[in-house]
Design a protein around this motif. Structure first.
Motif, PDB file in Angstrom:
ATOM      1  N   LEU A 183      48.946 -48.907 -30.457  1.00  0.00           N
ATOM      2  CA  LEU A 183      48.994 -48.034 -29.302  1.00  0.00           C
ATOM      3  C   LEU A 183      48.023 -48.559 -28.253  1.00  0.00           C
ATOM      4  N   TYR A 193      44.107 -50.842 -19.909  1.00  0.00           N
ATOM      5  CA  TYR A 193      44.640 -50.387 -21.190  1.00  0.00           C
ATOM      6  C   TYR A 193      44.226 -51.378 -22.273  1.00  0.00           C
ATOM      7  N   VAL A 237      50.604 -44.002 -25.255  1.00  0.00           N
ATOM      8  CA  VAL A 237      51.222 -45.196 -24.665  1.00  0.00           C
ATOM      9  C   VAL A 237      51.565 -46.176 -25.782  1.00  0.00           C
ATOM     10  N   THR A 238      52.816 -46.581 -25.830  1.00  0.00           N
ATOM     11  CA  THR A 238      53.295 -47.448 -26.910  1.00  0.00           C
ATOM     12  C   THR A 238      53.634 -48.858 -26.451  1.00  0.00           C
ATOM     13  N   PRO A 266      51.715 -49.432 -18.210  1.00  0.00           N
ATOM     14  CA  PRO A 266      52.425 -48.788 -19.317  1.00  0.00           C
ATOM     15  C   PRO A 266      53.901 -48.637 -19.006  1.00  0.00           C
ATOM     16  N   SER A 272      56.221 -44.741 -23.866  1.00  0.00           N
ATOM     17  CA  SER A 272      55.237 -43.885 -24.531  1.00  0.00           C
ATOM     18  C   SER A 272      55.927 -42.968 -25.525  1.00  0.00           C
ATOM     19  N   SER A 274      56.168 -39.426 -25.949  1.00  0.00           N
ATOM     20  CA  SER A 274      55.911 -38.347 -24.992  1.00  0.00           C
ATOM     21  C   SER A 274      55.117 -37.214 -25.620  1.00  0.00           C
TER      22      SER A 274
END
Length: 373
Positions: free
Chosen positions: A44, A52, A77-78, A85, A88, A90
């Protein structure tokens, strides 16, 4: 905190806030049977204030769990591409709210646009049944990861790679369509591929989501705003210009004192939504400091405005560019007040093949505003 404890804590917090929909108890059951951590990738991303940074489950599982279960209103955030980003997991409260808005019944056929991790598709399938959900994902890597996660969870969802806005699977009309990314205009293809009486739920304008019901003649769809949240835009959407890019270093062309209370620009979601409707291309960011409320406004092109608070002096509005955005914002604010201050849930949207607009109070007789073309 381990994963089981984190799941329970989030469920209890949603219970405390009243986030579990009473009319759709199936949603809580589906979430309990399909926990979000089962669909979170092992890496993540966390914002550290400047960029990030990755958070790997194998390196720091506690930090990873904390991101997955940060709270009802927090997404995880994926995927990050070029420091931005792009996908994600959610936030749970919004996922639940959108599923509730969809009014999904067992046996209905559902098209999901934006598979992402596959978690939302899995929840849909728990209700629709085996073979009832088709999901479209533009990113092949995300699509493949979602297929694996869905298979591991024992959920039957067909995931296709494609651009949902440009082409949908060749199928009979859908009973339900749901988008997991924000659009400025609802593609007419989404309406055209939904049966009369069918329902479509989509985020609009990165600020909220609407639920549209297709008319009996199939020539329009209309419905109410359902909630307020920020969503990622469709893949390929250009990044929004920063205020500093629009402002530049030219001196202000206009300035004046301001005697209006600017606190609602920080606190009033209903006003902020109304301003987004009235001035769809204008972005407003406001924050408090020791001197008061300051705000930074731009139109993404050449025009900008700053409300600058100074202790003992008051607030000054500085403006530049082709438009006077502070004047426009205050005029739109005053019109909203004159209309009775319609709230978020007093607004709705209508979409036809050629036009679409947001309205307040009533789709035919209320005030209306065209969406971005």
């Amino acid at each position: 905190m381990n994963v089981v404890e984190a799941r329970s804590r989030l469920a209890d917090e949603m219970e405390r806030r009243g986030d579990w929909p009473v009319r759709a108890p199936w949603i809580r059951s589906a979430v309990e049977a399909t926990p979000r951590d089962a669909f979170a990738p092992d890496r993540l991303w966390r914002w550290d204030g400047a960029a990030y940074v990755p958070v790997d489950r194998a390196v720091d599982e506690d930090a990873w769990v904390s991101l997955v279960y940060a709270g009802p209103d927090y997404a995880a955030v994926t995927q990050v591409v070029d420091a931005v980003p792009t996908s994600s997991l959610s936030c749970q409260a919004v996922v639940v709210d959108m599923l509730d808005s969809l009014l999904l019944e067992p046996g209905q056929r559902v098209l999901e646009l934006g598979t992402g991790t596959g978690w939302n598709a899995a929840l849909l399938a728990r209700r629709a049944g085996a073979g009832g959900v088709v999901s479209v994902e533009v990113d092949p890597d995300l699509a493949e990861a979602a297929r694996k996660a869905l298979a591991a969870a024992g959920v039957d969802v067909r995931v296709e790679v494609g651009d949902g806005a440009g082409g949908l699977p060749a199928q009979p009309a859908w009973d339900r369509v749901i988008s997991t990314y924000a659009v400025e205009r609802v593609p007419w293809a989404w309406i055209a591929h939904t049966r009369p009486g069918g329902r479509l739920v989509t985020p609009w304008g990165r600020l909220g989501h609407v639920a549209l019901t297709v008319a009996d003649d199939g020539l329009s769809a209309s419905g109410w705003v359902q909630g307020l949240a920020t969503f990622m835009p469709a893949r390929g959407t250009p990044p929004e210009p920063r205020f500093t890019d629009v402002r530049g270093d030219a001196p202000a062309e206009d300035e004046r004192g301001v005697f209006r209370d600017l606190a609602p620009l920080c606190d009033d979601a209903h006003l902020l939504f109304a301003l987004r409707v009235a001035l769809p291309e204008v972005r407003v960011h406001a924050a408090r400091d020791a001197d008061g409320v300051n705000a930074w406004i731009h139109d993404g092109d050449t025009s900008w405005a700053v409300y600058s608070a100074s202790s003992g002096i008051g607030t000054t509005l500085y403006q530049g560019g082709a438009r006077r955005l502070g004047d426009e914002l205050e005029a739109a604010w005053d019109r909203w007040i004159a209309q009775g201050g319609p709230g978020l849930y007093d607004h709705g949207m209508t979409v036809t093949p050629d036009t679409q607009y947001v309205w307040a109070h009533h789709p035919d007789t209320g005030p209306r505003w065209p969406t971005n073309t």
